[in-house]
Design a protein around this motif. Structure first.
Motif: not given
Length: 169
Positions: A135-136, A139, A142, A148
């Motif tokens: 997930k990091s 993010e 993105s 976030r």
């Protein structure tokens, strides 16, 4: 949005002459996003895997609004006129482009951007590959700073559909 990114990316490259500029890989190296262009822009089209498993949904349409400062000006106008801002102004990790995401009255997401990201002039350009299986890294690719992106950014598209029960790797 695409139910399967790779065949769409291959079509754009092999049939229409696009170049793959950036790629996001998930679990087991499954393609979950591709940014392509036919010019020196970092991308003119992008696709991301649709978490719902559906086909034919739109994530967003993008319009160049001018320079990064203009995004702050239009954010002020959106606030003044009650236009819903989903996120921004901000800057993406992927493509390095500045952005502002809003919703038009029909529910479609619109991206306004204040630059084109970086330009590519090297004929031997190598695709930037993001491993977003955690997930990091997803993010960071993105958006490069807090806060976030909201969860809606990753799963909302139009038309709205009922999710198909499946596991996307």
């Amino acid at each position: 949005m695409a139910s399967d990114v790779e065949p769409n990316q291959n079509f754009l490259q092999n049939e229409l002459g696009f170049n793959l500029r950036e790629l996001k890989l998930g679990e087991e190296k499954t393609q979950i996003g591709a940014w392509l262009s036919v010019s020196n822009l970092v991308h003119e089209i992008a696709m991301v895997r649709d978490a719902s498993g559906q086909k034919g949904r739109l994530h967003h349409v993008a319009f160049w609004y001018g320079y990064p400062q203009h995004l702050f000006d239009i954010a002020d106008l959106c606030a003044d006129y009650g236009i819903e801002i989903e996120m921004g102004p901000g800057k993406h990790g992927t493509t390095q482009a500045y952005f502002l995401y809003i919703y038009e009255p029909g529910g479609n997401r619109i991206e306004l951007f204040g630059d084109s990201g970086y330009l590519i002039f090297d004929p031997d350009w190598e695709t930037v590959v993001w491993d977003v299986s955690n997930k990091s890294d997803l993010e960071k690719s993105s958006i490069w700073f807090e806060p976030r992106l909201p969860e809606s950014f990753y799963n909302y598209g139009t038309p709205s559909v009922q999710p198909v029960k499946q596991t996307i790797k």
